[in-house]
Design a protein around this motif. Structure first.
Motif, PDB file in Angstrom:
ATOM      1  N   ALA A  14      -3.656  -9.572  -0.077  1.00  0.00           N
ATOM      2  CA  ALA A  14      -5.097  -9.452   0.134  1.00  0.00           C
ATOM      3  C   ALA A  14      -5.479  -9.892   1.547  1.00  0.00           C
ATOM      4  CB  ALA A  14      -5.851 -10.287  -0.905  1.00  0.00           C
ATOM      5  N   ARG A  15      -4.876 -10.972   2.021  1.00  0.00           N
ATOM      6  CA  ARG A  15      -5.160 -11.436   3.389  1.00  0.00           C
ATOM      7  C   ARG A  15      -4.684 -10.420   4.420  1.00  0.00           C
ATOM      8  NH1 ARG A  15      -3.424 -16.448   1.343  1.00  0.00           N
ATOM      9  NH2 ARG A  15      -1.372 -16.137   2.274  1.00  0.00           N
ATOM     10  N   ALA A  16      -3.503  -9.854   4.190  1.00  0.00           N
ATOM     11  CA  ALA A  16      -2.963  -8.882   5.140  1.00  0.00           C
ATOM     12  C   ALA A  16      -3.859  -7.650   5.221  1.00  0.00           C
ATOM     13  CB  ALA A  16      -1.546  -8.483   4.728  1.00  0.00           C
ATOM     14  N   ALA A  17      -4.321  -7.164   4.071  1.00  0.00           N
ATOM     15  CA  ALA A  17      -5.221  -6.007   4.064  1.00  0.00           C
ATOM     16  C   ALA A  17      -6.542  -6.345   4.747  1.00  0.00           C
ATOM     17  CB  ALA A  17      -5.464  -5.547   2.630  1.00  0.00           C
ATOM     18  N   SER A  18      -7.065  -7.546   4.485  1.00  0.00           N
ATOM     19  CA  SER A  18      -8.314  -7.969   5.107  1.00  0.00           C
ATOM     20  C   SER A  18      -8.186  -8.048   6.621  1.00  0.00           C
ATOM     21  CB  SER A  18      -8.738  -9.324   4.545  1.00  0.00           C
ATOM     22  OG  SER A  18      -9.895  -9.813   5.187  1.00  0.00           O
ATOM     23  N   GLU A  19      -7.073  -8.596   7.083  1.00  0.00           N
ATOM     24  CA  GLU A  19      -6.859  -8.690   8.535  1.00  0.00           C
ATOM     25  C   GLU A  19      -6.800  -7.311   9.172  1.00  0.00           C
ATOM     26  OE1 GLU A  19      -3.325 -11.017   8.792  1.00  0.00           O
ATOM     27  OE2 GLU A  19      -4.321 -12.888   8.168  1.00  0.00           O
ATOM     28  N   LYS A 180       6.296   1.578  -8.648  1.00  0.00           N
ATOM     29  CA  LYS A 180       7.547   1.242  -7.980  1.00  0.00           C
ATOM     30  C   LYS A 180       7.625  -0.267  -7.721  1.00  0.00           C
ATOM     31  CE  LYS A 180       8.484   5.615  -7.917  1.00  0.00           C
ATOM     32  NZ  LYS A 180       7.281   6.148  -8.576  1.00  0.00           N
ATOM     33  N   VAL A 181       8.825  -0.753  -7.392  1.00  0.00           N
ATOM     34  CA  VAL A 181       9.017  -2.189  -7.183  1.00  0.00           C
ATOM     35  C   VAL A 181       8.220  -2.667  -5.973  1.00  0.00           C
ATOM     36  CG1 VAL A 181      10.726  -4.003  -6.738  1.00  0.00           C
ATOM     37  CG2 VAL A 181      11.294  -2.098  -8.270  1.00  0.00           C
ATOM     38  N   LEU A 182       8.292  -1.942  -4.877  1.00  0.00           N
ATOM     39  CA  LEU A 182       7.543  -2.243  -3.660  1.00  0.00           C
ATOM     40  C   LEU A 182       6.384  -1.264  -3.577  1.00  0.00           C
ATOM     41  CD1 LEU A 182       9.153  -2.707  -0.106  1.00  0.00           C
ATOM     42  CD2 LEU A 182       6.974  -1.576  -0.446  1.00  0.00           C
ATOM     43  N   THR A 183       5.159  -1.772  -3.502  1.00  0.00           N
ATOM     44  CA  THR A 183       4.003  -0.869  -3.513  1.00  0.00           C
ATOM     45  C   THR A 183       3.054  -1.115  -2.354  1.00  0.00           C
ATOM     46  OG1 THR A 183       2.166  -0.015  -4.849  1.00  0.00           O
ATOM     47  CG2 THR A 183       2.628  -2.371  -5.022  1.00  0.00           C
ATOM     48  N   THR A 184       2.434  -0.039  -1.908  1.00  0.00           N
ATOM     49  CA  THR A 184       1.319  -0.121  -0.954  1.00  0.00           C
ATOM     50  C   THR A 184       0.090   0.570  -1.549  1.00  0.00           C
ATOM     51  OG1 THR A 184       2.018   1.924   0.173  1.00  0.00           O
ATOM     52  CG2 THR A 184       2.864  -0.150   1.051  1.00  0.00           C
ATOM     53  N   GLY A 185       0.070   0.727  -2.860  1.00  0.00           N
ATOM     54  CA  GLY A 185      -0.990   1.467  -3.559  1.00  0.00           C
ATOM     55  C   GLY A 185      -0.592   2.919  -3.701  1.00  0.00           C
ATOM     56  N   GLU A 186      -0.642   3.653  -2.626  1.00  0.00           N
ATOM     57  CA  GLU A 186       0.018   4.948  -2.473  1.00  0.00           C
ATOM     58  C   GLU A 186       0.807   4.847  -1.173  1.00  0.00           C
ATOM     59  OE1 GLU A 186       0.445   7.518  -4.273  1.00  0.00           O
ATOM     60  OE2 GLU A 186      -1.161   7.556  -5.768  1.00  0.00           O
ATOM     61  N   ILE A 239      -3.907  -0.320   6.704  1.00  0.00           N
ATOM     62  CA  ILE A 239      -4.176  -1.211   5.572  1.00  0.00           C
ATOM     63  C   ILE A 239      -2.994  -1.187   4.598  1.00  0.00           C
ATOM     64  CG2 ILE A 239      -5.728  -1.696   3.640  1.00  0.00           C
ATOM     65  CD1 ILE A 239      -7.936  -0.236   5.261  1.00  0.00           C
ATOM     66  N   GLN A 240      -2.520   0.014   4.294  1.00  0.00           N
ATOM     67  CA  GLN A 240      -1.351   0.138   3.415  1.00  0.00           C
ATOM     68  C   GLN A 240      -0.121  -0.517   4.035  1.00  0.00           C
ATOM     69  OE1 GLN A 240      -1.941   4.484   3.312  1.00  0.00           O
ATOM     70  NE2 GLN A 240      -1.615   4.356   1.111  1.00  0.00           N
ATOM     71  N   GLY A 244       2.419  -3.367   2.759  1.00  0.00           N
ATOM     72  CA  GLY A 244       3.849  -3.066   2.676  1.00  0.00           C
ATOM     73  C   GLY A 244       4.718  -4.093   3.369  1.00  0.00           C
ATOM     74  N   LEU A 245       4.267  -4.618   4.483  1.00  0.00           N
ATOM     75  CA  LEU A 245       5.034  -5.648   5.199  1.00  0.00           C
ATOM     76  C   LEU A 245       5.199  -6.904   4.351  1.00  0.00           C
ATOM     77  CD1 LEU A 245       3.503  -5.126   8.738  1.00  0.00           C
ATOM     78  CD2 LEU A 245       5.954  -5.050   8.211  1.00  0.00           C
ATOM     79  N   VAL A 246       4.142  -7.288   3.640  1.00  0.00           N
ATOM     80  CA  VAL A 246       4.236  -8.445   2.744  1.00  0.00           C
ATOM     81  C   VAL A 246       5.181  -8.135   1.585  1.00  0.00           C
ATOM     82  CG1 VAL A 246       2.961  -9.984   1.205  1.00  0.00           C
ATOM     83  CG2 VAL A 246       1.921  -9.221   3.350  1.00  0.00           C
ATOM     84  N   GLN A 247       5.020  -6.965   0.974  1.00  0.00           N
ATOM     85  CA  GLN A 247       5.864  -6.574  -0.146  1.00  0.00           C
ATOM     86  C   GLN A 247       7.343  -6.502   0.244  1.00  0.00           C
ATOM     87  OE1 GLN A 247       4.812  -4.708  -3.648  1.00  0.00           O
ATOM     88  NE2 GLN A 247       3.891  -6.737  -3.336  1.00  0.00           N
ATOM     89  N   LEU A 248       7.617  -6.028   1.442  1.00  0.00           N
ATOM     90  CA  LEU A 248       9.000  -5.917   1.895  1.00  0.00           C
ATOM     91  C   LEU A 248       9.650  -7.295   1.979  1.00  0.00           C
ATOM     92  CD1 LEU A 248      11.175  -3.914   2.830  1.00  0.00           C
ATOM     93  CD2 LEU A 248      10.295  -4.179   5.160  1.00  0.00           C
TER      94      LEU A 248
END
Length: 371
Positions: A14-19, A180-186, A239-240, A244-248
């Motif tokens: 959430a913070r990463a998307a907000s930034e 999927k295991v790693l997600t960016t929404g789409e 934003i995605q 994704g960077l956090v999920q990775l």
């Protein structure tokens, strides 16, 4: 209701998307480039191209492989329909091949049976996160000049012969859908080894612009782009990419937890005679993107009745996989695929997600043991 899947998302994403939003750059930009570099490093490939979905990524892979109208592409029918749809987007002809019952994947033998002089490519799917045997299929295809494209939609965190899945593939496409295991929404990612092909696919995903919007923005002089071929709008947003960077970074922990839960399922369900469960193949490890089971032929209730029973007991489950050749959109393509038809009729995907508790898992197992 116990969900079949729940993404592991939290405050960090959430913070990463907000930034990204507050930065003022929300379209494809610096975070996409950072995500591409990080993903390429994680997979061990020289080039990664972020895209809007794995489906669009597969379309670009086919273009990169030179697939066009009149060409044939061998695909598994036992896959989400996007695998076959991408072939149609390229103007080519899908040819369905059967799969192995233990891995759900194409094999050298099933590919060989489907290849013709018109075959230009094979799309090899790492189904449900179980790695396909890339080297064995390439041994069939490469002497014939056939490109093997890896549909790695489910394969983030999967290994093949001790390496990240798709590392050796000439072209591959990953999915970041919420299932999927790693997600960016789409979103999705294409990986490639050839620098020229990668550069072309990067242009094509952005309307085939000769100079990207990000590069024009960064330029200190007036820069006018050109369009040398027909392109597409297949871009990922910053934003995605921030998510994704956090999920990775969390991917190893996510895979480890899913493997723990899968092992617990395997032990708990071992008392049901004839039940087949997802497991590692001899040449790699799965991320258990989905935990599927195939019911024995003499199971007392049908797969569909089991899905109803699970739902009535507060458990969300799904058929494991569809078969594209049985759908109205592709009914005109004749195919005899006995293993595929058995699996799509008798297999179930059970709930599995990072924050699943042992109590929730025990509830699922209890339903499967009910007579």
């Amino acid at each position: 209701m116990i969900p079949v899947m729940r993404p592991w998302l939290g405050e960090e994403e959430a913070r990463a998307a907000s930034e990204a939003v507050l930065s003022g750059w929300v379209a494809q930009g610096p975070r996409v480039a950072e995500f591409e570099a990080a993903f390429a490093g994680a997979v061990g490939v020289p080039h990664a191209i972020a895209v809007s979905s794995c489906t669009t990524g597969l379309h670009l892979c086919l273009i990169g492989a030179g697939v066009g109208p009149g060409d044939e592409v061998v695909v598994p029918s036992l896959s989400f329909i996007a695998t076959t749809n991408a072939v149609m987007y390229a103007g080519a002809v899908p040819v369905f091949a059967d799969v192995d019952a233990a891995t759900l994947n194409l094999t050298p033998e099933t590919v060989e049976a489907a290849v013709t002089p018109r075959t230009k490519a094979v799309i090899l799917v790492d189904q449900c996160g179980i790695p396909a045997d890339l080297d064995a299929v390439r041994a069939v295809c490469e002497p014939r000049g056939i490109t093997v494209i890896e549909d790695a939609a489910c394969a983030a965190g999967v290994t093949y012969k001790g390496r990240p899945a798709a590392m050796a593939a000439e072209l591959a496409a990953f999915s970041f859908h919420p299932r999927k295991v790693l997600t960016t929404g789409e979103g999705g990612m294409v990986t490639a080894h050839d620098a020229g092909v990668a550069a072309r696919l990067k242009r094509l995903r952005e309307h085939a612009m000769s100079v990207s919007a990000a590069d024009r923005h960064a330029s200190s002089t007036v820069t006018l782009e050109g369009y040398d071929e027909v392109g597409y709008n297949y871009r990922m947003t910053d934003i995605q990419a921030a998510i994704g960077l956090v999920q990775l970074r969390k991917l190893p922990e996510m895979v480890a937890r899913r493997r723990e839960l899968a092992e617990r399922y395997q032990k708990a369900l071992s008392g049901i005679p004839g039940l087949v469960t997802a497991t590692d193949p001899s040449y790699g490890t799965t991320n258990y993107q989905s935990f599927w089971v195939t019911l024995p032929e003499d199971h007392p209730i049908s797969r569909d009745d089991l899905l109803v029973r699970l739902a009535e007991r507060g458990v969300s489950a799904r058929r494991a996989l569809m078969a594209a050749h049985l759908q109205p959109a592709y009914a005109h393509i004749g195919a005899s695929l006995p293993v595929t038809e058995r699996l799509t009729r008798d297999s179930v995907t059970l709930p599995l997600y990072h924050e699943m508790t042992e109590e929730e898992q025990d509830r699922v197992v209890e339903v499967l043991y009910d007579k």
